[in-house]
Design a protein around this motif. Structure first.
Motif, short mmCIF file in Angstrom:
data_model
loop_
_atom_site.label_atom_id
_atom_site.label_comp_id
_atom_site.label_asym_id
_atom_site.label_seq_id
_atom_site.Cartn_x
_atom_site.Cartn_y
_atom_site.Cartn_z
N PRO A 84 0.86 -1.22 -0.11
CA PRO A 84 -0.05 -0.09 -0.01
C PRO A 84 0.72 1.05 -0.11
O PRO A 84 0.50 2.31 0.55
N PHE A 85 2.04 1.14 -0.69
CA PHE A 85 3.10 2.39 -0.75
C PHE A 85 3.27 2.80 -2.15
O PHE A 85 3.29 1.88 -3.04
N LYS A 86 3.62 4.11 -2.41
CA LYS A 86 4.07 4.39 -3.68
C LYS A 86 5.56 4.19 -4.18
O LYS A 86 6.14 4.03 -4.93
N THR A 87 6.43 4.24 -2.89
CA THR A 87 7.86 4.27 -3.06
C THR A 87 8.35 3.29 -1.90
O THR A 87 7.88 2.74 -1.18
N HIS A 88 9.64 2.90 -2.44
CA HIS A 88 10.53 2.04 -1.47
C HIS A 88 10.75 2.67 -0.12
O HIS A 88 10.56 2.08 0.88
N TYR A 89 11.12 3.91 -0.32
CA TYR A 89 11.39 4.88 0.83
C TYR A 89 10.23 4.79 1.96
O TYR A 89 10.35 4.78 2.96
N GLU A 90 9.07 4.98 1.30
CA GLU A 90 7.85 4.99 2.22
C GLU A 90 7.53 3.65 3.05
O GLU A 90 7.13 3.70 3.99
N ALA A 91 7.84 2.69 2.04
CA ALA A 91 7.84 1.38 2.71
C ALA A 91 8.57 1.13 3.99
O ALA A 91 8.26 0.48 5.00
N LEU A 92 9.97 1.61 3.83
CA LEU A 92 10.79 1.45 4.87
C LEU A 92 10.52 2.32 6.04
O LEU A 92 10.69 1.91 7.11
N GLU A 93 10.00 3.46 5.68
CA GLU A 93 9.62 4.36 6.99
C GLU A 93 8.59 3.84 7.65
O GLU A 93 8.31 3.92 8.91
N ASN A 94 7.52 3.15 7.03
CA ASN A 94 6.55 2.55 7.87
C ASN A 94 6.69 1.21 8.35
O ASN A 94 6.35 0.85 9.34
N ALA A 95 7.96 0.53 7.78
CA ALA A 95 8.29 -0.67 8.49
C ALA A 95 9.26 -0.16 9.74
O ALA A 95 9.19 -0.78 10.65
N LYS A 96 9.50 0.97 9.87
CA LYS A 96 10.40 1.59 10.90
C LYS A 96 9.25 1.67 12.13
O LYS A 96 9.64 1.45 13.27
N LYS A 97 8.30 2.65 11.69
CA LYS A 97 7.10 2.56 12.65
C LYS A 97 6.47 1.32 13.00
O LYS A 97 6.14 1.07 14.43
N ALA A 98 6.55 0.33 12.33
CA ALA A 98 5.94 -1.05 12.96
C ALA A 98 6.98 -1.83 13.85
O ALA A 98 6.51 -2.94 14.41
#
Length: 665
Positions: A231-245
């Motif tokens: 549910p993300f547009k970019t690789h960076y966004e995916a990693l930022e959300n993974a960090k929050k998780a």
């Protein structure tokens, strides 16, 4: 809910939060003593109330599970290698290839440090860690879940809703401070120190007792999320959300808009990396847009949307004492430099590759020279130059070997080949053993209970002289051999028997036909469907197969013209080895799209892009990543790149929808 259960839940949540603050954020909010006391309280409560067991409880990190044999598991999504680059020119060439496929679309990149450890693939379902598998050969690896659970920076349960089911990839590392303390303890105990953090981290994952793994200060840095639909547009966004998780994502990642910004990042970390608490050996550059990553796809070995830039390898000088020659399974001769031992990138190097006769002549490498040695890609040592100022006065030019060091057959070198070859294919002991070792290897027949040393022993005892002989071995022949027992002999026979289930494309690779690697074997198996059709094919029929050139075609014909090879193939058939595609593999295959080339672009609803590509190939078509005059159809989904649409229209190539394609097949 009972008060005991509530207490357990509260304690677990509290400890998870403290664990995250300490190991991921590096910001302790409780003393070690208080943490240990709370953990002991939780352990005591869980012991008294096993009915409330939770696999993701913080108590599961202390280890204790013993794994005798690590189960081999196929990766759901292949773990590809990365292409390497060593200069600005390499990066510019890569950028051109990316832009050629994406057209005029703007591209931004992420820059990440390339961590030097052991690759791992973690699978999560509904927020819980389900399994952890090593990279292995990229297609399959070892299940090391029990050991991974002891690493405190890896969440057993996620802090936030992230993605329901997904895989996340990263590197298991051993921070330099922890490595140093481990070695101090070893030296005090009278043991030899470990050589380097990377090999120690990798070896830790295969320790049988997870309680021992728990004692090691291992860490995990994550860098890539994989799921059917993110549910993300970019690789960076995916990693930022993974960090929050709850995942430990390094804060050194940066988004770059151009090659110049990428080079600035590389130049910064080429010097600053030595201040980091862990080892790095380069920078990984990725196309940031997940949609563009899908558009770019993969080559047979690596993603087109990523590349690794390797920092300049460490170089040392040492004396070349002698040159020896190794024979490979195909008869290829590799010259090897035997060196005065020298420490290089954390390991003692005694031998290094000299590649071939041309390289020796080009660098004018001679015995007793002082040579410069470096680790190519930080792994395989190689000689890269000579210090001519230290050359002895009586130095003599190197005369390359003329005969095989194993069987004394005169070597041959055909035009266009970089290497010399021993033509004694069926009489040279090293080639015989090499072919059998290739046959039993993991990517080929994957025969458990059988390794290189055992093959050499079986050959020495005249029990085997080729890979077909393996299927005639009996337990009673193996038990009397050195270092063999009844159980190991039984396991070997079971492993050989089980290999009869290995699918045809891997059997074809296992046969060891020159130039027929994994990818080529898959293409040939898919096209010809059985061994007889392949070995009876003409040169013209072979080169008609996608990506099969003259050299591969001639090698297959040479193999099929040798009666010894045909005899081996017939014997394997008679033992029940798979020599044709299975009914399941043929189930959905047709020749409906034979000769048709498709480009897949955009986002689809009824099939994923991978399912669509597989469907095209299953029906005889070819998937291309870029549009050309040879393209027959573009299958367009939502968000198709505008430049691709324009190019297709300019060339008059039909643009069809997902539904049109489904109707077509």
């Amino acid at each position: 809910m009972s008060s005991i259960q509530e207490q357990l839940i509260q304690l677990r949540e509290e400890l998870r939060e403290h664990n995250y603050n300490y190991y991921v954020l590096d910001n302790a909010t409780i003393s070690d003593y208080d943490f240990d006391m709370k953990l002991k309280t939780l352990q005591d409560l869980e012991a008294k109330h096993p009915e409330f067991f939770d696999a993701s409880s913080p108590t599961q990190r202390v280890g204790g599970e013993v794994t005798k044999n690590f189960e081999t598991i196929a990766h759901k999504n292949r773990m590809y290698s990365l292409s390497n680059s060593y200069s600005k020119e390499d990066l510019l060439d890569w950028e051109k290839r990316v832009q050629k496929i994406l057209g005029t679309e703007a591209v931004e990149y992420t820059c990440e440090l390339k961590y030097d450890g052991a690759s791992i693939n973690l699978t999560y379902e509904k927020g819980q860690l389900i399994k952890a598998v090593t990279r292995g050969d990229g297609f399959q690896g070892d299940n090391v879940t029990a050991n991974i659970k002891t690493i405190r920076s890896i969440p057993l349960q996620l802090k936030t809703d992230f993605v329901t089911d997904f895989e996340i990839r990263g590197e298991i590392i051993l921070p330099l401070e922890g490595f140093s303390k481990m070695n101090e303890a070893r030296v005090e105990a009278g043991d030899d120190p470990y050589m380097n953090p990377r090999n120690t981290a990798s070896g830790s994952l295969k320790l049988q007792d997870s309680a021992e793994v728990a004692k090691r200060p291992l860490d995990c840095l994550l860098y890539h999320v994989v799921a059917e639909r993110l549910p993300f547009k970019t690789h960076y966004e995916a990693l930022e959300n993974a960090k929050k998780a709850g995942f430990k994502i390094p804060d050194t990642i940066k988004v770059a808009k151009s090659i110049d910004e990428i080079l600035d990042y590389i130049n910064l970390w080429d010097t600053q990396r030595f201040k980091l608490p862990y080892e790095t050996d380069g920078v990984v550059i990725k196309v940031n847009s997940l949609h563009q990553q899908d558009e770019l796809g993969y080559t047979a070995k690596a993603p087109r949307w990523a590349i690794a830039y390797k920092f300049k390898a460490e170089q040392k000088s040492t004396v070349l004492n002698s040159i020896s020659y190794q024979v490979g399974r195909t008869g290829a001769i590799t010259p090897v430099a035997n060196l005065e031992p020298v420490e290089l990138a954390g390991t003692i190097v005694k031998r290094a590759s000299l590649h071939n006769a041309d390289q020796i002549e080009k660098l004018d490498i001679r015995v007793n020279d002082t040579v410069f040695v470096e680790k190519g890609g930080e792994i395989i040592p190689k000689v890269v130059g000579v210090d001519l100022t230290k050359r002895p006065a009586d130095s003599q030019p190197t005369v390359y070997a003329t005969h095989c060091p194993e069987c004394n057959t005169e070597l041959v070198r055909t035009e266009g080949d970089a290497k010399h070859y021993c033509p004694n294919e069926y009489g040279c002991p090293t080639q015989i053993a090499g072919r059998i070792q290739h046959f039993i290897s993991r990517k080929a027949m994957d025969i458990e209970g059988l390794g290189g040393e055992t093959v050499a022993l079986l050959a020495k005892e005249n029990l085997i002289s080729n890979y077909a002989d393996l299927y005639e071995l009996k337990t009673e022949q193996i038990i009397p051999l050195e270092r063999m027992a009844e159980k190991s002999a039984e396991n070997m026979i079971k492993g050989i028997e089980k290999s009869k289930e290995i699918p045809f494309e891997r059997v074809l690779f296992a046969l060891g036909i020159r130039f027929v690697g994994e990818t080529v074997a898959k293409k040939l198996a898919k096209y010809f469907k059985n061994i007889d059709s392949l070995l009876n094919a003409s040169f013209e029929e072979l080169i008609a197969v996608d990506e099969i050139g003259d050299r591969i075609a001639q090698s297959i014909i040479d193999f099929s013209n040798n009666p010894l090879n045909i005899d081996l193939v017939n014997r394997l058939k008679s033992y029940g080895v798979q020599m044709e595609l299975s009914a399941k593999a043929l189930e959905n295959q047709t020749d409906e799209l034979q000769g048709k080339i498709f480009v897949v672009s955009g986002v689809f609803t009824k099939m994923s892009r991978n399912e669509l590509k597989k469907s095209i190939e299953d029906n005889g078509g070819k998937v291309s990543s870029s549009i050309s005059k040879k393209t027959n159809y573009i299958i367009a989904g939502d968000n198709m790149g505008p430049s691709k649409r324009t190019k297709a229209e300019d060339l008059g190539i039909p643009i069809i929808s997902e539904d049109d394609y489904i109707a077509m097949i």
